[in-house]
Design an enzyme around this catalytic site. Structure first.
Site, PDB file in Angstrom:
ATOM      1  N   LYS A 164       0.828  -1.203   0.000  1.00  0.00           N
ATOM      2  CA  LYS A 164       0.000   0.000   0.000  1.00  0.00           C
ATOM      3  C   LYS A 164       0.870   1.263   0.000  1.00  0.00           C
ATOM      4  O   LYS A 164       0.593   2.230  -0.708  1.00  0.00           O
ATOM      5  CB  LYS A 164      -0.949   0.016   1.206  1.00  0.00           C
ATOM      6  N   PRO A 191      -8.237   4.617   3.960  1.00  0.00           N
ATOM      7  CA  PRO A 191      -9.150   4.102   4.982  1.00  0.00           C
ATOM      8  C   PRO A 191      -8.404   3.322   6.055  1.00  0.00           C
ATOM      9  O   PRO A 191      -7.378   2.697   5.782  1.00  0.00           O
ATOM     10  CB  PRO A 191     -10.068   3.135   4.213  1.00  0.00           C
TER      11      PRO A 191
HETATM   12  P1  NAP Z   1     -11.208  -7.251  -1.641  1.00  0.00           P
HETATM   13  O1  NAP Z   1     -12.649  -7.426  -1.319  1.00  0.00           O
HETATM   14  O2  NAP Z   1     -10.297  -8.411  -1.483  1.00  0.00           O
HETATM   15  O3  NAP Z   1     -11.099  -6.675  -3.107  1.00  0.00           O
HETATM   16  C1  NAP Z   1      -9.875  -6.613  -3.793  1.00  0.00           C
HETATM   17  C2  NAP Z   1     -10.183  -6.408  -5.272  1.00  0.00           C
HETATM   18  O4  NAP Z   1      -8.950  -6.296  -5.975  1.00  0.00           O
HETATM   19  C3  NAP Z   1     -10.953  -7.583  -5.884  1.00  0.00           C
HETATM   20  O5  NAP Z   1     -11.843  -7.086  -6.841  1.00  0.00           O
HETATM   21  C4  NAP Z   1      -9.842  -8.381  -6.552  1.00  0.00           C
HETATM   22  O6  NAP Z   1     -10.289  -9.167  -7.657  1.00  0.00           O
HETATM   23  C5  NAP Z   1      -8.966  -7.249  -7.039  1.00  0.00           C
HETATM   24  N1  NAP Z   1      -7.613  -7.726  -7.340  1.00  0.00           N
HETATM   25  C6  NAP Z   1      -6.704  -8.238  -6.466  1.00  0.00           C
HETATM   26  N2  NAP Z   1      -5.585  -8.591  -7.141  1.00  0.00           N
HETATM   27  C7  NAP Z   1      -5.807  -8.292  -8.450  1.00  0.00           C
HETATM   28  C8  NAP Z   1      -5.044  -8.421  -9.662  1.00  0.00           C
HETATM   29  N3  NAP Z   1      -3.802  -8.940  -9.659  1.00  0.00           N
HETATM   30  N4  NAP Z   1      -5.597  -7.994 -10.837  1.00  0.00           N
HETATM   31  C9  NAP Z   1      -6.843  -7.467 -10.851  1.00  0.00           C
HETATM   32  N5  NAP Z   1      -7.620  -7.340  -9.750  1.00  0.00           N
HETATM   33  C10 NAP Z   1      -7.105  -7.741  -8.575  1.00  0.00           C
HETATM   34  O7  NAP Z   1     -10.553  -6.099  -0.754  1.00  0.00           O
HETATM   35  P2  NAP Z   1     -11.191  -4.774  -0.145  1.00  0.00           P
HETATM   36  O8  NAP Z   1     -11.192  -4.934   1.318  1.00  0.00           O
HETATM   37  O9  NAP Z   1     -12.430  -4.411  -0.863  1.00  0.00           O
HETATM   38  O10 NAP Z   1     -10.038  -3.743  -0.518  1.00  0.00           O
HETATM   39  C11 NAP Z   1     -10.179  -2.857  -1.619  1.00  0.00           C
HETATM   40  C12 NAP Z   1      -9.140  -1.779  -1.556  1.00  0.00           C
HETATM   41  O11 NAP Z   1      -9.265  -1.069  -0.317  1.00  0.00           O
HETATM   42  C13 NAP Z   1      -7.710  -2.282  -1.626  1.00  0.00           C
HETATM   43  O12 NAP Z   1      -6.943  -1.326  -2.325  1.00  0.00           O
HETATM   44  C14 NAP Z   1      -7.300  -2.307  -0.158  1.00  0.00           C
HETATM   45  O13 NAP Z   1      -5.909  -2.243   0.014  1.00  0.00           O
HETATM   46  C15 NAP Z   1      -7.984  -1.039   0.327  1.00  0.00           C
HETATM   47  N6  NAP Z   1      -8.203  -0.989   1.770  1.00  0.00           N
HETATM   48  C16 NAP Z   1      -9.019  -1.911   2.358  1.00  0.00           C
HETATM   49  C17 NAP Z   1      -9.219  -1.851   3.733  1.00  0.00           C
HETATM   50  C18 NAP Z   1     -10.096  -2.852   4.439  1.00  0.00           C
HETATM   51  O14 NAP Z   1     -10.122  -2.845   5.683  1.00  0.00           O
HETATM   52  N7  NAP Z   1     -10.843  -3.689   3.735  1.00  0.00           N
HETATM   53  C19 NAP Z   1      -8.598  -0.849   4.491  1.00  0.00           C
HETATM   54  C20 NAP Z   1      -7.782   0.084   3.833  1.00  0.00           C
HETATM   55  C21 NAP Z   1      -7.599   0.013   2.472  1.00  0.00           C
HETATM   56  P3  NAP Z   1     -10.814 -10.690  -7.474  1.00  0.00           P
HETATM   57  O15 NAP Z   1     -12.217 -10.603  -6.927  1.00  0.00           O
HETATM   58  O16 NAP Z   1     -10.742 -11.245  -8.834  1.00  0.00           O
HETATM   59  O17 NAP Z   1      -9.877 -11.335  -6.499  1.00  0.00           O
END
Ligand code: NAP
Length: 349
Positions: A164, A191
């Site tokens: 990140k 976030p």
């Molecule tokens: P998530 O549900 O696991 O979603 C991740 C997404 O990224 C999925 O659509 C996944 O696709 C896609 N992805 C991962 N690797 C990829 C690749 N090589 N090529 C194309 N797509 C890819 O995670 P989330 O919690 O929603 O997180 C979303 C964002 O928010 C991320 O940037 C994360 O770092 C950030 N974030 C999350 C949190 C939290 O607490 N959840 C906190 C801070 C920041 P697939 O469905 O095909 O796997």
């Protein structure tokens, strides 16, 4: 792929938890949306969004693009005015090698930015970074809270924290090196731990914290805590960052009330205990967590955060974007209810 109407927003990683809620927020505010998916064969991962767009009378289509290849990105951004780059690996355990997640995070971000800068239509990219790009590997401030002026210390970062931090740094370097700044704006949203209702029956890494309390796969509660924040408020933060004339060139931390896991467990026990959920409310001593972490990859990931309260300021998002965060207890109750509604957790009578 249909030709996008003006104001169309590209949202990357449409199958993800945060991106799905961003898409819902945009559709509710009248935007046409295009989502990227890495595997178009897995249509079931975005079927709920298609149904929602139909309910709302909104425009939504999907294109294929992966973070690890250039293919598809020029077509994905074509005709879009805004890009929310949300996709990034967010695995539930420490990867075998850090390159598995650092490379797609950093190179994927650059692919999205390059395609956006080369397009004739994209005006602004909003990148989903993380509070872990600010406070990872750093001592908590003696007085006060971490702010957008802080950056994590790479040498102390876990692979996810590194992915990140380096992805956001690469984005800002790209932006500062742009020969013509009037061509493209960049805003980043950082976030803290994001919880909230699931749109489909799959638990992402952050909501697994609530799942594990409700299904008691964690029999006692680690000495952890989070500035937990609701996914619907994070989706709003992305929209505000996209719309605000003041936002370009800025990072925005978005965290809610700092809540210890013990307090999270108490809220869940009060809400779901009467329905037969035996939520643990005893503290797990560090030595027991350390031992359990040898067999539990998710606990191994959490070990580094034990006893480190997270102090973040979201004041800049509040002042400049007009952002607000709903109470943590409400988010927790609604996350728990959603896990029940999707039959992910069950009462044990
Ligand atoms: P998530 O549900 O696991 O979603 C991740 C997404 O990224 C999925 O659509 C996944 O696709 C896609 N992805 C991962 N690797 C990829 C690749 N090589 N090529 C194309 N797509 C890819 O995670 P989330 O919690 O929603 O997180 C979303 C964002 O928010 C991320 O940037 C994360 O770092 C950030 N974030 C999350 C949190 C939290 O607490 N959840 C906190 C801070 C920041 P697939 O469905 O095909 O796997």
């Amino acid at each position: 792929m249909s030709s996008p109407q003006p104001g169309t927003v590209l949202v990357t990683g449409a199958s993800g938890f945060v991106a799905g809620h961003c898409i819902e927020e945009l559709l509710r505010h009248g935007y046409a949306v295009r989502g990227t998916v890495r595997d178009p064969e897995r249509a079931e991962k975005v079927a709920h969004l298609t149904a929602q767009a139909a309910d709302l009378g909104g425009r939504l289509d999907f294109v294929a693009a992966r973070l690890d290849t250039d293919e598809g990105w020029a077509e994905a951004v074509d005709g879009c005015t805004f890009v929310l780059h949300v996709a990034s690996p967010n695995p539930p355990s420490v990867p075998r090698t850090e390159d598995e997640i650092v490379q797609p995070a950093v190179e994927g971000t650059l692919r999205v930015l390059r395609a956006s800068a080369a397009s004739d239509t994209v005006q602004r990219v909003v990148l989903t970074s993380s509070s872990l790009a600010v406070n990872a590997g750093r001592a908590e401030p003696e007085a006060g809270r971490h702010t957008e002026d802080d950056w994590s210390l790479i040498e102390n970062c876990s692979p996810y924290e590194k992915s990140k931090t380096l992805a956001e740094r690469a984005a800002w370097n790209f932006y500062h090196d742009l020969p013509d700044k009037s061509r493209l704006d960049l805003v980043t949203i950082l976030p803290a731990l994001v919880l909230g209702p699931l749109q489909r029956a799959e638990v992402n890494t952050s909501n697994a914290v609530v799942q594990r309390l409700l299904d008691r796969s964690m029999p006692a509660v680690p000495d952890l805590g989070f500035s937990l924040v609701d996914v619907r408020d994070i989706a709003t933060a992305h929209r505000l960052a996209m719309e605000s004339p003041q936002a370009p060139g800025n990072r925005y931390l978005c965290g809610g009330t700092y809540t210890s896991m013990l307090d999270m467990a108490r809220v869940l026990a009060a809400e779901f205990g009467p329905a037969g959920f035996r939520v643990p409310t005893r503290r797990l001593p560090y030595w027991a967590m350390w031992l359990a972490a040898r067999f539990d990859p998710a606990l191994r990931l959490a070990l580094g955060y034990v006893g480190r309260p997270e102090r973040l300021s979201s004041q800049k998002a509040i002042d400049e974007l007009g952002w607000t965060a709903r109470p943590a207890a409400r988010t927790l109750r609604e996350t728990g209810q959603s896990l029940r509604d999707h039959h992910i957790v069950h009462a044990r009578r």
